[in-house]
Design an enzyme around this catalytic site. Structure first.
Site, PDB file in Angstrom:
ATOM      1  N   TYR A 115      -3.565   6.383  -1.572  1.00 10.20           N
ATOM      2  CA  TYR A 115      -4.185   5.060  -1.757  1.00 10.20           C
ATOM      3  C   TYR A 115      -4.152   4.524  -3.195  1.00 10.20           C
ATOM      4  CZ  TYR A 115      -6.147   4.933   3.025  1.00 10.20           C
ATOM      5  OH  TYR A 115      -6.324   4.885   4.374  1.00 10.20           O
ATOM      6  N   CYS A 167      -9.851  -8.108  -7.005  1.00 12.28           N
ATOM      7  CA  CYS A 167     -10.590  -6.933  -7.444  1.00 12.28           C
ATOM      8  C   CYS A 167     -10.604  -6.890  -8.969  1.00 12.28           C
ATOM      9  CB  CYS A 167      -9.968  -5.656  -6.877  1.00 12.28           C
ATOM     10  SG  CYS A 167      -8.526  -5.030  -7.768  1.00 12.28           S
ATOM     11  N   GLU A 191      -2.124  -9.683  -6.252  1.00 12.13           N
ATOM     12  CA  GLU A 191      -2.181 -10.429  -7.512  1.00 12.13           C
ATOM     13  C   GLU A 191      -1.316  -9.787  -8.588  1.00 12.13           C
ATOM     14  OE1 GLU A 191      -4.633  -9.325  -5.639  1.00 12.13           O
ATOM     15  OE2 GLU A 191      -6.451 -10.541  -5.780  1.00 12.13           O
ATOM     16  N   GLU A 228       0.803  -1.219   0.000  1.00 10.86           N
ATOM     17  CA  GLU A 228       0.000   0.000   0.000  1.00 10.86           C
ATOM     18  C   GLU A 228       0.840   1.276   0.000  1.00 10.86           C
ATOM     19  OE1 GLU A 228      -4.052  -1.839   1.926  1.00 10.86           O
ATOM     20  OE2 GLU A 228      -2.912  -0.405   3.121  1.00 10.86           O
ATOM     21  N   ASN A 229       0.158   2.392  -0.134  1.00  8.90           N
ATOM     22  CA  ASN A 229       0.816   3.701  -0.214  1.00  8.90           C
ATOM     23  C   ASN A 229      -0.057   4.744   0.479  1.00  8.90           C
ATOM     24  OD1 ASN A 229       1.576   6.391  -1.732  1.00  8.90           O
ATOM     25  ND2 ASN A 229       3.203   4.946  -2.176  1.00  8.90           N
ATOM     26  N   ALA A 230       0.589   5.748   1.051  1.00  7.85           N
ATOM     27  CA  ALA A 230      -0.158   6.832   1.692  1.00  7.85           C
ATOM     28  C   ALA A 230      -1.148   7.465   0.708  1.00  7.85           C
ATOM     29  CB  ALA A 230       0.799   7.882   2.238  1.00  7.85           C
TER      30      ALA A 230
HETATM   31 ZN   LIG Z   1      -6.609  -6.027  -6.952  1.00 10.71          ZN
END
Ligand SMILES: [Zn+2]
Ligand SMILES: [Zn+2]
Ligand SMILES: [Zn+2]
Ligand SMILES: [Zn+2]
Lengths: 157, 157, 157, 157
Positions: free
Chosen positions: C69, C109, C76, C65-67
């Site tokens: 988003y 997703c 995946e 993740e990243n600050a």
């Molecule tokens: Zn995804």
């Protein structure tokens, strides 16, 4: 000048504090080699990337495109994500290098600069190699001034 | 000082060449108002954005998040994309303003700086407002030095 | 039932044609192990992923993740990009497995389904493991019907 | 048959429950018109989009590309984000329509299906128009089965 065609000039090396000449050489060779691993049938714009960890490991990556262009990922993000998954923590990345087929050298896109921001010190050098292996470099802090980083969000939790 | 609580100090305004005090005021009000339109149930980090076109139109946007975090979009990109779809061409955006609920003001993330790079001059001012409406600003060129822009790809076609 | 807590039931295995019971076991163990490599200080939603190549290699990944988003990447995509950079070509991925900490199991997703679409056959099974290691699966074609793939763009070149 | 060249056949209309023939006509005209607003100098693949809100408003969008391909945004996300910023809430989008220059019609990419998932009912129809205005449609639930939605994350807060 032969040094330049190998990816860096003597004065460049002197400026990249903290990296030895052989470390710069290793980064230049591995990012240029990684260009050959790009999957870019849409842009035909190959990007290779490599990074050096504090434990001496080099991790490589390349851009991986998609028919839905926004779903693609850049070389720099593949490389850093691979390093993180392998256990690299904030501060473990000593330097990152990027190679393309154009000249002057291409810099990381803004999205990748942001991705780097999460895991790298602002003083970390980003080396950029052109089609002939000639290079320039900037620190991450120079590439992404006044950046939006983790402390903006995590301090509120 | 009252001027600061309205979103800019007198000396700031003097520095933002090309924008009148009333244009700065309009940008500050519209970006702060846009914060209220954010959809951010995951970060709870509201971002409002507005931009001023050469034809005098103001376009607003806000961040729109997603359960799959990377699928979200930032306020700046929503705003600029809306302007482009409405007909804005390269160079039509005179200034962009961003407001958040933190202090000091947050800057656009690297991905948004890159999105702006496609349509905005490097001299374009980016105004950033903090939770109290106090502001700072930088030009796009200052926020994204040595940027990767359209000329890198389109020249090869 | 003991088989279920190991990540698959006997009837599931029978349905995943082309994969042996030991291959399914290997995928379940590696994707669950990969969960521990996630960098997710914002969502606290760990996702681990693994895939099996035709040459028998297993590649692992996790979400990073990243600050900002939207700059984050899912497990995946990290996994498939790593495999592509290592040389995997279209059709080389026999199966992919994803593990999270919720139940019923989370699915990839839409962005990741699209990323997979570029490199995987529509018949490729996607195995999904819940917090207890219980699993379900669907083929990529079932997860992304009427998909937008490379042939839409590359045929026009 | 003249109806087909106008973007839908009589039997299609009958199948899209909840939408009147004139609403379908309005969606087809507005998404096809929006194609002309695309900024796509890299892919030359124009995508127009429009959606119909419960209050009768139509919102339009188009794809906006970037020299850094992954920074681009698709027509569907521009359109939905614009609607959300204008005040649309979950369930307010009755239908969405997409038009491209290919045949058979292109479907939304996985990333856009995921973006829609946040705001649209699974029964919402997605109309897809080909280069001649001929159409097909599927519901969002058909395009993104077993989807990852807000309830996966928000329930844990
Ligand atoms: Zn995804
Ligand atoms: Zn990049
Ligand atoms: Zn942003
Ligand atoms: Zn899309």
């Amino acid at each position: 000048m032969t040094h330049q065609t190998k990816g860096h000039s003597r004065q460049d090396t002197a400026l990249i504090h903290g990296l030895s000449a052989s470390e710069v050489q290793r980064l230049s060779e591995t990012c240029i080699e990684a260009k050959g691993r790009a999957y870019c049938p849409y842009s035909h714009f190959r990007v290779g990337c490599s990074l050096l960890l504090t434990n001496g490991t080099v991790v490589q990556g390349a851009n991986v495109e998609n028919a839905a262009y926004p779903v693609a990922t850049c070389a720099e993000r593949v490389t850093v994500a691979t390093a993180v998954v392998q256990g690299a923590k904030k501060g473990d990345i000593r330097a990152i290098a990027v190679a393309t087929d154009i000249s002057p050298p291409a810099s990381p896109c803004g999205m990748c600069r942001q991705f780097l921001r999460e895991f790298c010190e602002l003083e970390m050098p980003v080396l950029m190699y052109d089609k002939d292996g000639k290079s320039t470099f900037m620190t991450l802090g120079q590439l992404l001034p006044m950046s939006f980083g983790p402390e903006k969000l995590l301090s509120t939790e």
